[in-house]
Structure formats: structure tokens, C-alpha cells
Design an enzyme around this catalytic site. Structure first.
Site, PDB file in Angstrom:
ATOM      1  N   HIS A  54       0.851  -1.198   0.000  1.00  0.00           N
ATOM      2  CA  HIS A  54       0.000   0.000   0.000  1.00  0.00           C
ATOM      3  C   HIS A  54       0.882   1.241   0.000  1.00  0.00           C
ATOM      4  O   HIS A  54       2.107   1.140   0.079  1.00  0.00           O
ATOM      5  CB  HIS A  54      -0.989  -0.014   1.166  1.00  0.00           C
ATOM      6  N   HIS A  56       1.297   3.929   2.067  1.00  0.00           N
ATOM      7  CA  HIS A  56       1.788   4.650   3.233  1.00  0.00           C
ATOM      8  C   HIS A  56       3.314   4.765   3.204  1.00  0.00           C
ATOM      9  O   HIS A  56       4.011   3.812   2.835  1.00  0.00           O
ATOM     10  CB  HIS A  56       1.331   3.976   4.527  1.00  0.00           C
ATOM     11  N   ASP A  58       5.674   4.623   5.305  1.00  0.00           N
ATOM     12  CA  ASP A  58       6.517   3.644   5.982  1.00  0.00           C
ATOM     13  C   ASP A  58       6.528   2.293   5.274  1.00  0.00           C
ATOM     14  O   ASP A  58       7.081   1.322   5.790  1.00  0.00           O
ATOM     15  CB  ASP A  58       6.116   3.492   7.455  1.00  0.00           C
ATOM     16  N   HIS A  59       5.940   2.247   4.082  1.00  0.00           N
ATOM     17  CA  HIS A  59       6.008   1.035   3.254  1.00  0.00           C
ATOM     18  C   HIS A  59       6.584   1.320   1.859  1.00  0.00           C
ATOM     19  O   HIS A  59       6.924   0.379   1.145  1.00  0.00           O
ATOM     20  CB  HIS A  59       4.625   0.394   3.127  1.00  0.00           C
ATOM     21  N   HIS A 112      -7.591  -1.009   5.679  1.00  0.00           N
ATOM     22  CA  HIS A 112      -6.556  -0.113   6.194  1.00  0.00           C
ATOM     23  C   HIS A 112      -6.394   1.072   5.239  1.00  0.00           C
ATOM     24  O   HIS A 112      -6.375   2.232   5.653  1.00  0.00           O
ATOM     25  CB  HIS A 112      -5.246  -0.880   6.331  1.00  0.00           C
ATOM     26  N   ASP A 131      -0.191  -4.053   6.238  1.00  0.00           N
ATOM     27  CA  ASP A 131      -0.821  -3.596   7.475  1.00  0.00           C
ATOM     28  C   ASP A 131      -2.273  -4.036   7.586  1.00  0.00           C
ATOM     29  O   ASP A 131      -3.065  -3.428   8.314  1.00  0.00           O
ATOM     30  CB  ASP A 131      -0.750  -2.070   7.566  1.00  0.00           C
ATOM     31  N   HIS A 169       4.711  -4.933  10.599  1.00  0.00           N
ATOM     32  CA  HIS A 169       5.213  -4.337  11.843  1.00  0.00           C
ATOM     33  C   HIS A 169       5.413  -5.382  12.935  1.00  0.00           C
ATOM     34  O   HIS A 169       4.743  -6.411  12.954  1.00  0.00           O
ATOM     35  CB  HIS A 169       4.233  -3.282  12.377  1.00  0.00           C
TER      36      HIS A 169
END
Length: 239
Positions: A54, A56, A58-59, A112, A131, A169
């Protein structure tokens, strides 16, 4: 195929999949570039593909730098083509991505985010869930609905029980506290918590887990209907 877990940022995991027959690698959800670059260069791998679950940051934070350095191709969901940096290959629900000796089926699992997908490598018996599904948890609902997330988790539940789950995570220990509070008589959960605490005390990841293990212990996968799931998700948001 070998799978290497690369800790990134504070609690993210990126994953490097390596095919030794042709020295080719791909990375799933590179949160940041430097840890990936260090690992790839240390092992002299050829990083050809970047897989995003996805959009975001942090990905996808490492996308641009990794693509520039290794001339890698970036793969993601067609519906998120405007949100995934430098995307090259756009995939749809139930499409098969195949390159070199890598082969994965794509499942669109919104909740999400609206464009979240997972990658199922059937031959290797592993699923990269980003996530959406965590060990003993699931992702917050940012763009989707409770119904979408519930249905997405049920898509995952239909895969073979021995499927290895690689999530985005290291939340497992904290998630276990919530599961135990709302499922206090679950013996499988109590046994899993002992293992989790041992792994974390040794500085080891709790990932991968198995789908069978999660169905037995993850309270969100054990929710029987959307109403029950929604209540649990709301409670977890404030836990």
C-alpha cells in the site's frame, strides 16, 4: 527462495526474497532505503523488484532511492498508481505477477487503505500482508470500512492453514495484551504469549507466524460477524 527480515524505522519490517539460482532478489515494502542497500550490497544480490502492499510512507519510503540505485522495477496496485512512488507494474485483484522465478497472486484487501493488496507466493507457502493482518492484530481502518476489513481478513482466512504470514510491523507483544484481555481463557493464546516474550527478550522477530496459529489466537480473525469485529476494532483503537 530465501526470505530475509530487514528491520526498518522504529518497528517496521521489510522483506527481501532471494532466488539463489539466478542471484535475483525482490523487496517487499521498503520502509527506508539504507537498511535495504546495506543488506543487498553486503550479499551482492541483484535487487530487481520492489513490491508494495500500500501507499503509506513507511512502506514505500525507500522506493525512489532503491529504484535509482539498482534500476529495480516497482510493483503495486493499479488503483493506487497515483500514490505509489515510481510505480512501473500495476496489478489488479487476483492477477498473477510472475518474473524470473518469482510468482505471486494478488489479493485486493481494502480496509486499512482503499488500495491495499497482499502478495501470496503459493509455491513458497507465504503471504505478505502489509498492514491488514498482523500477528494477533489487524490494521487500523483509515480509508475503508469495518465491513471491508472484515471481508479482507476472511479472504486471508481461506488460504491454506500452513501459510506463513509476513506482516508489516513488530506489534505482536502489544497485540497479545489486547487479545488476552478479551479472550482470557484461550490456552493457545497463552502458550503463544510465552513464545512471543521469549523471542522478544532475545531480540528476535515474532514473524513469521502461521495462518493456523492466527486463527486460533488472533481475536480479530476469531470475530464471528461484522458487529463483533467492529466493536473489537474500536476498543483496540483506544487500547
Amino acid at each position: 527462495m530465501e526470505i530475509f527480515i530487514i528491520p526498518c524505522l522504529n518497528d517496521n519490517y521489510s522483506y527481501i526474497l532471494y532466488d539463489e539460482t539466478n542471484n535475483t532478489a525482490c523487496v517487499v515494502d521498503p520502509s527506508e532505503a539504507n537498511p535495504i542497500i546495506d543488506f543487498i550490497e553486503k550479499n551482492s544480490f541483484n535487487l530487481k523488484y520492489i513490491l508494495n502492499t500500500h501507499h503509506h510512507y513507511d512502506h514505500v519510503g525507500g522506493n525512489e532511492e532503491l529504484k535509482k540505485k539498482f534500476n529495480s522495477q516497482i510493483i503495486g496496485f493499479e488503483g493506487d498508481k497515483n500514490r505509489i512512488p515510481e510505480i512501473d507494474i500495476k496489478l489488479n485483484d487476483h492477477e498473477i505477477w510472475s518474473a524470473e522465478n518469482f510468482k505471486a497472486k494478488i489479493f485486493h484487501i481494502p480496509g486499512h487503505t482503499s488500495g491495499h493488496i497482499c502478495y501470496y507466493f503459493e509455491k513458497e507457502n507465504c503471504l505478505f500482508t502489509g498492514d491488514t493482518l498482523f500477528s494477533l492484530g489487524c490494521g487500523r481502518i483509515f480509508e475503508g470500512t469495518y465491513e471491508q476489513m472484515f471481508n479482507s481478513l476472511n479472504i486471508i482466512k481461506k488460504l491454506p492453514l500452513e501459510t506463513l504470514i509476513y506482516c508489516g510491523h513488530e506489534y505482536t507483544l502489544k497485540n497479545s495484551e489486547f487479545c488476552l484481555k478479551h479472550d482470557p481463557t484461550n490456552k493457545d493464546l497463552k502458550e503463544k504469549i510465552i513464545k512471543i516474550k521469549k523471542l522478544r527478550s532475545e531480540g528476535k522477530p515474532t514473524i513469521p507466524t502461521t495462518l493456523e496459529d492466527e486463527i486460533a489466537t488472533n481475536i480479530f480473525l476469531r470475530a464471528k460477524d461484522i458487529e463483533n469485529f467492529s466493536k473489537l476494532r474500536d476498543l483496540k483503537d483506544n487500547f
